[in-house]
Design a protein around this motif. Structure first.
Motif, PDB file in Angstrom:
ATOM      1  N   GLN A  25       0.560  -1.075  -0.118  1.00 35.19           N
ATOM      2  CA  GLN A  25      -0.060  -0.053   0.058  1.00 35.19           C
ATOM      3  C   GLN A  25       0.575   1.211  -0.013  1.00 35.19           C
ATOM      4  O   GLN A  25       0.244   1.900  -0.454  1.00 35.19           O
ATOM      5  N   ALA A  26       2.107   1.224   0.104  1.00 37.43           N
ATOM      6  CA  ALA A  26       3.019   2.160   0.553  1.00 37.43           C
ATOM      7  C   ALA A  26       3.702   2.098  -0.459  1.00 37.43           C
ATOM      8  O   ALA A  26       4.611   3.509  -0.581  1.00 37.43           O
ATOM      9  N   SER A  27       3.080   1.666  -2.156  1.00 28.91           N
ATOM     10  CA  SER A  27       4.258   1.439  -2.590  1.00 28.91           C
ATOM     11  C   SER A  27       5.757   1.143  -2.554  1.00 28.91           C
ATOM     12  O   SER A  27       6.566   2.250  -3.258  1.00 28.91           O
ATOM     13  N   ALA A  28       6.150   0.532  -1.202  1.00 27.03           N
ATOM     14  CA  ALA A  28       7.341   0.500  -0.888  1.00 27.03           C
ATOM     15  C   ALA A  28       8.037  -1.301  -2.004  1.00 27.03           C
ATOM     16  O   ALA A  28       9.362  -1.140  -0.925  1.00 27.03           O
ATOM     17  N   LEU A  29       7.597  -1.760  -2.634  1.00 24.56           N
ATOM     18  CA  LEU A  29       8.025  -3.034  -2.966  1.00 24.56           C
ATOM     19  C   LEU A  29       7.686  -2.738  -4.309  1.00 24.56           C
ATOM     20  O   LEU A  29       6.775  -2.656  -5.083  1.00 24.56           O
ATOM     21  N   ALA A  30       8.637  -2.939  -5.003  1.00 21.82           N
ATOM     22  CA  ALA A  30       9.041  -3.553  -6.629  1.00 21.82           C
ATOM     23  C   ALA A  30       8.378  -5.149  -7.082  1.00 21.82           C
ATOM     24  O   ALA A  30       8.970  -5.835  -6.259  1.00 21.82           O
ATOM     25  N   LYS A  31       7.447  -4.751  -7.787  1.00 19.96           N
ATOM     26  CA  LYS A  31       7.432  -7.043  -7.438  1.00 19.96           C
ATOM     27  C   LYS A  31       8.020  -7.279  -9.205  1.00 19.96           C
ATOM     28  O   LYS A  31       8.575  -7.024  -9.955  1.00 19.96           O
ATOM     29  N   PRO A  32       8.351  -8.055  -8.536  1.00 21.15           N
ATOM     30  CA  PRO A  32       8.996  -9.209  -9.281  1.00 21.15           C
ATOM     31  C   PRO A  32       8.405  -9.204 -10.655  1.00 21.15           C
ATOM     32  O   PRO A  32       7.202  -9.387 -10.833  1.00 21.15           O
ATOM     33  N   GLY A  33       9.401  -9.678 -11.866  1.00 18.18           N
ATOM     34  CA  GLY A  33       8.786 -10.266 -12.983  1.00 18.18           C
ATOM     35  C   GLY A  33       8.061 -11.418 -12.856  1.00 18.18           C
ATOM     36  O   GLY A  33       8.477 -12.364 -11.933  1.00 18.18           O
ATOM     37  N   LYS A  34       6.897 -11.741 -14.548  1.00 19.72           N
ATOM     38  CA  LYS A  34       6.657 -12.748 -14.288  1.00 19.72           C
ATOM     39  C   LYS A  34       7.644 -13.851 -14.307  1.00 19.72           C
ATOM     40  O   LYS A  34       7.023 -15.162 -13.351  1.00 19.72           O
ATOM     41  N   ALA A  35       8.314 -14.205 -14.841  1.00 18.31           N
ATOM     42  CA  ALA A  35       9.017 -15.359 -14.382  1.00 18.31           C
ATOM     43  C   ALA A  35       9.556 -15.750 -13.619  1.00 18.31           C
ATOM     44  O   ALA A  35       9.915 -16.810 -12.902  1.00 18.31           O
ATOM     45  N   ALA A  36      10.364 -14.654 -12.820  1.00 18.50           N
ATOM     46  CA  ALA A  36      11.049 -14.609 -11.144  1.00 18.50           C
ATOM     47  C   ALA A  36       9.233 -15.396 -10.228  1.00 18.50           C
ATOM     48  O   ALA A  36      10.303 -16.038  -9.828  1.00 18.50           O
ATOM     49  N   GLN A  37       8.725 -14.508 -10.620  1.00 20.32           N
ATOM     50  CA  GLN A  37       7.091 -14.878  -9.897  1.00 20.32           C
ATOM     51  C   GLN A  37       7.236 -16.585  -9.606  1.00 20.32           C
ATOM     52  O   GLN A  37       7.043 -17.159  -9.056  1.00 20.32           O
ATOM     53  N   GLU A  38       7.460 -17.295 -11.387  1.00 19.07           N
ATOM     54  CA  GLU A  38       7.167 -18.347 -11.731  1.00 19.07           C
ATOM     55  C   GLU A  38       7.908 -19.440 -10.643  1.00 19.07           C
ATOM     56  O   GLU A  38       7.804 -20.348 -10.410  1.00 19.07           O
ATOM     57  N   ALA A  39       9.305 -18.419 -10.615  1.00 21.54           N
ATOM     58  CA  ALA A  39      10.378 -19.827  -9.837  1.00 21.54           C
ATOM     59  C   ALA A  39      10.135 -19.017  -8.670  1.00 21.54           C
ATOM     60  O   ALA A  39      10.678 -19.900  -7.657  1.00 21.54           O
ATOM     61  N   ILE A  40       9.477 -18.408  -7.914  1.00 24.86           N
ATOM     62  CA  ILE A  40       9.221 -17.880  -6.982  1.00 24.86           C
ATOM     63  C   ILE A  40       8.239 -19.561  -5.730  1.00 24.86           C
ATOM     64  O   ILE A  40       8.694 -19.868  -5.560  1.00 24.86           O
ATOM     65  N   ILE A  41       6.842 -19.472  -7.298  1.00 27.50           N
ATOM     66  CA  ILE A  41       6.144 -20.549  -7.063  1.00 27.50           C
ATOM     67  C   ILE A  41       6.810 -22.064  -7.430  1.00 27.50           C
ATOM     68  O   ILE A  41       6.592 -22.611  -6.588  1.00 27.50           O
ATOM     69  N   ALA A  42       7.242 -22.056  -8.159  1.00 27.07           N
ATOM     70  CA  ALA A  42       7.966 -23.364  -7.804  1.00 27.07           C
ATOM     71  C   ALA A  42       9.183 -23.618  -7.290  1.00 27.07           C
ATOM     72  O   ALA A  42       8.724 -25.366  -6.993  1.00 27.07           O
ATOM     73  N   ASN A  43       9.692 -23.122  -6.872  1.00 33.85           N
ATOM     74  CA  ASN A  43      10.759 -23.805  -5.734  1.00 33.85           C
ATOM     75  C   ASN A  43      10.669 -23.503  -4.278  1.00 33.85           C
ATOM     76  O   ASN A  43      11.471 -23.629  -3.325  1.00 33.85           O
ATOM     77  N   ASN A  44       9.549 -22.788  -3.423  1.00 29.59           N
ATOM     78  CA  ASN A  44       9.425 -22.713  -2.306  1.00 29.59           C
ATOM     79  C   ASN A  44       7.760 -23.199  -1.821  1.00 29.59           C
ATOM     80  O   ASN A  44       7.143 -23.454  -2.886  1.00 29.59           O
ATOM     81  N   ASP A  45       8.034 -23.238  -1.127  1.00 29.27           N
ATOM     82  CA  ASP A  45       6.749 -24.381  -0.094  1.00 29.27           C
ATOM     83  C   ASP A  45       5.364 -23.410  -0.166  1.00 29.27           C
ATOM     84  O   ASP A  45       5.650 -22.529  -0.349  1.00 29.27           O
ATOM     85  N   ALA A  46       4.214 -24.379  -0.258  1.00 28.54           N
ATOM     86  CA  ALA A  46       3.420 -23.485  -0.558  1.00 28.54           C
ATOM     87  C   ALA A  46       2.570 -22.569   0.409  1.00 28.54           C
ATOM     88  O   ALA A  46       2.127 -20.872  -0.024  1.00 28.54           O
ATOM     89  N   GLY A  47       2.888 -22.329   1.648  1.00 33.62           N
ATOM     90  CA  GLY A  47       2.617 -21.238   2.093  1.00 33.62           C
ATOM     91  C   GLY A  47       3.309 -19.990   2.589  1.00 33.62           C
ATOM     92  O   GLY A  47       2.863 -18.918   2.511  1.00 33.62           O
ATOM     93  N   SER A  48       4.243 -20.111   1.796  1.00 32.64           N
ATOM     94  CA  SER A  48       5.302 -18.880   1.983  1.00 32.64           C
ATOM     95  C   SER A  48       4.838 -18.466   0.711  1.00 32.64           C
ATOM     96  O   SER A  48       5.052 -17.386   0.837  1.00 32.64           O
ATOM     97  N   VAL A  49       4.838 -18.721  -0.809  1.00 33.40           N
ATOM     98  CA  VAL A  49       3.837 -18.133  -1.525  1.00 33.40           C
ATOM     99  C   VAL A  49       2.848 -17.199  -1.717  1.00 33.40           C
ATOM    100  O   VAL A  49       2.495 -16.444  -1.729  1.00 33.40           O
ATOM    101  N   THR A  50       2.365 -18.722  -0.413  1.00 31.22           N
ATOM    102  CA  THR A  50       0.956 -17.230  -0.444  1.00 31.22           C
ATOM    103  C   THR A  50       1.214 -16.522   0.507  1.00 31.22           C
ATOM    104  O   THR A  50       0.923 -15.437   0.116  1.00 31.22           O
TER     105      THR A  50
END
Length: 520
Positions: free
Chosen positions: A111-136
């Motif tokens: 909400q404070a615009s303090a985070l730069a969102k990872p790109g699509k490929a990085a988001q896919e890598a995060i989903i693939a590499n990390n447990d479901a709870g941390s991704v959520t």
């Protein structure tokens, strides 16, 4: 070296995949098609624990070695993850380029615009590499905004295997009986809302908070004050009525059982020695029905601050992905015992053999992910444990639940302006530090309570801002001392009984004066 170069190649490929997102957000397309070689000076916040900053420096050096032409020079400061998000939101402009934070701060950071969102490929890598709870936990409105760093911010139970069997460790009443028999303590912080919630989650209760687009809390769906909530209160009394009960779970003296987390793993090993047992929380029985204790689960994240320099922004995204990869998470596990969120790292034999992380994983099957929750919950849910300990009748238990609900309702009835303003909180009107009383600003810099209070000698209170503890004024001597942080001001103590309005007059350099204004 071969493994590092492979990691670097994977990162470069991920960056190339960013280039395919030309229609994405500015955060997704940072640095696309650009030559990223160059020297970059960055700032970073990591855990304040000894050795953490030094290890991150080593890992950044490995990143530099794996990416010829890119040289990152990092200034790293230790800031506890619990406070990092609030500090960033308070001043995004001066916040560090990379920062580690507890996942419950994510929404405010977005909400404070303090985070730069990872790109699509990085988001896919995060989903693939990390447990479901941390991704959520890394998501807001379906999009990932941060890189999972750990998956270990929860609690479970350490116990003495010489006096409690594995079977007994499954049942709260048997645990209590064993500890009473051996004159040792069951340390469970039931006067801390994070732990008190375990009993309510066990019976199916929930507290779900809603925010508006600005991040202001607007409503709550809370079922603690219910028939199931009463069962939770009675469940707590199985422990709080015992001579073995102690609410201090940060010391191990005379402990037969301690409910805590990985941060106390070394202390548990030192205290219990070869008799150390670690497992999920037990169940409790009320009116013939058994209830498995729940818990809060939490995660730690690494965030990237938005950059005006697109190349630097792209490099920071690559660095964040590198610092949170399997190899580096395992390095932090080996050095500090941090529980990995990376799925391959979780399969490491040493991780799987770690008794604390094994116990946490067992408890997480019954855990509720910690979301965005208003401070009024933390202030009041913690009182329910004290009520359970003091109450001798069901009516007294119900009175505690009613007071809890009244405090939540009082909070949600305030306007956003009132919640952001100063309020009075303390031993006023038998509120037990559980209710904020509204104040009004008039003239500028002077805040006065909207109602007058009957105050007795010795009554203590504070005037706090935003219904939190970052800015909280009390005793005038401490209010005038600029060397004392506003979070550490002493309570105001009433010396003369009477009916008064409470007034706060702000001064310079975070000083203030609290006045009692006699009611006419």
């Amino acid at each position: 070296m071969k493994k590092i170069l492979c990691v670097a190649l994977a990162l470069i490929l991920c960056l190339g995949m960013f280039a395919g997102c030309a229609s994405g957000t500015p955060e997704e397309t940072q640095g696309t098609g650009a030559d990223l070689t160059g020297n970059y000076e960055i700032t970073m916040w990591v855990s304040e624990k000894d050795g953490v900053a030094a290890q991150f420096q080593e890992q950044i050096a490995a990143f530099n070695a794996a990416n010829p032409g890119i040289t990152i020079t990092a200034k790293i400061e230790g800031v506890t993850e619990a406070d990092a998000g609030s500090k960033v939101v308070a001043d995004v402009a001066t916040a560090p380029d990379l920062f580690c934070f507890a996942q419950d701060q994510l929404a405010r950071l977005v909400q404070a615009s303090a985070l730069a969102k990872p790109g699509k490929a990085a988001q896919e890598a995060i989903i693939a590499n990390n447990d479901a709870g941390s991704v959520t936990a890394a998501k807001v409105a379906g999009d990932i905004y941060a890189y999972p760093l750990t998956s270990d911010n929860g609690y479970y139970m350490y116990y003495n295997k010489s006096i409690i069997t594995e079977e007994e460790a499954l049942d709260l009443a048997k645990i209590v009986a064993a500890c009473e028999k051996n004159n040792v303590k069951v340390r469970f912080a039931l006067e801390n809302a994070w732990y008190t919630a375990a009993f309510f989650f066990a019976t199916g209760c929930h507290t779900t908070w809603t925010t508006d687009a600005k991040g202001e809390f607007t409503s709550v769906d809370d079922t603690f004050n219910s028939a199931n909530g009463m069962i939770a209160m009675k469940g707590m009394q199985i422990l709080t009525n015992s001579t073995a009960y102690d609410s201090n779970a940060d010391i191990f003296t005379d402990a037969g059982v301690v409910v805590t987390g990985t941060w106390n793993a070394d202390a548990a090993k030192a205290h219990f020695g070869e008799n150390l047992g670690a497992t999920k929380l037990p169940s409790f029985t009320v009116d013939g029905k058994s209830y498995q204790l729940g818990s809060y689960s939490g995660y730690k994240m690494m965030g990237v601050k938005p950059q005006t320099d697109a190349k630097k922004g792209a490099v920071l995204q690559l660095l964040a992905q590198f610092l949170t990869n399997e190899e580096n998470q395992l390095a932090r596990f080996n050095t500090f015992g941090w529980g990995p969120s990376n799925k391959k790292a979780q399969e490491n034999e040493a991780v799987k053999a770690n008794e604390s992380l094994t116990a946490l994983a067992a408890q997480n099957a019954f855990a509720t992910p910690q979301g965005q929750i208003a401070g009024v919950f933390w202030d009041n849910a913690k009182l329910l444990g004290a009520v359970a300990k003091a109450a001798t009748t069901e009516a007294e238990l119900q009175a505690g639940l009613d007071a809890y609900t009244d405090a939540l309702n009082a909070f949600t009835s305030l306007t956003p302006e009132q919640r952001a303003a100063f309020t009075v909180i303390g031993g006023i009107k038998d509120s037990g530090w559980g209710t904020d009383f509204a104040m009004k600003e008039d003239p500028a810099g002077t805040w006065t309570s909207e109602e007058a209070f009957d105050l007795t000698v010795g009554t203590e209170f504070k005037v706090r801002q935003g219904m939190g503890w970052k800015v909280a004024y009390g005793d005038n001597a401490s209010n005038a001392d600029t060397n004392v942080p506003t979070t550490d001001k002493a309570n105001f103590k009433v010396e003369t009984a009477g009916k008064f309005y409470i007034q706060l007059v702000l001064g310079e350099n975070s000083t203030a004066v609290v006045n009692l204004i006699p009611a006419n």
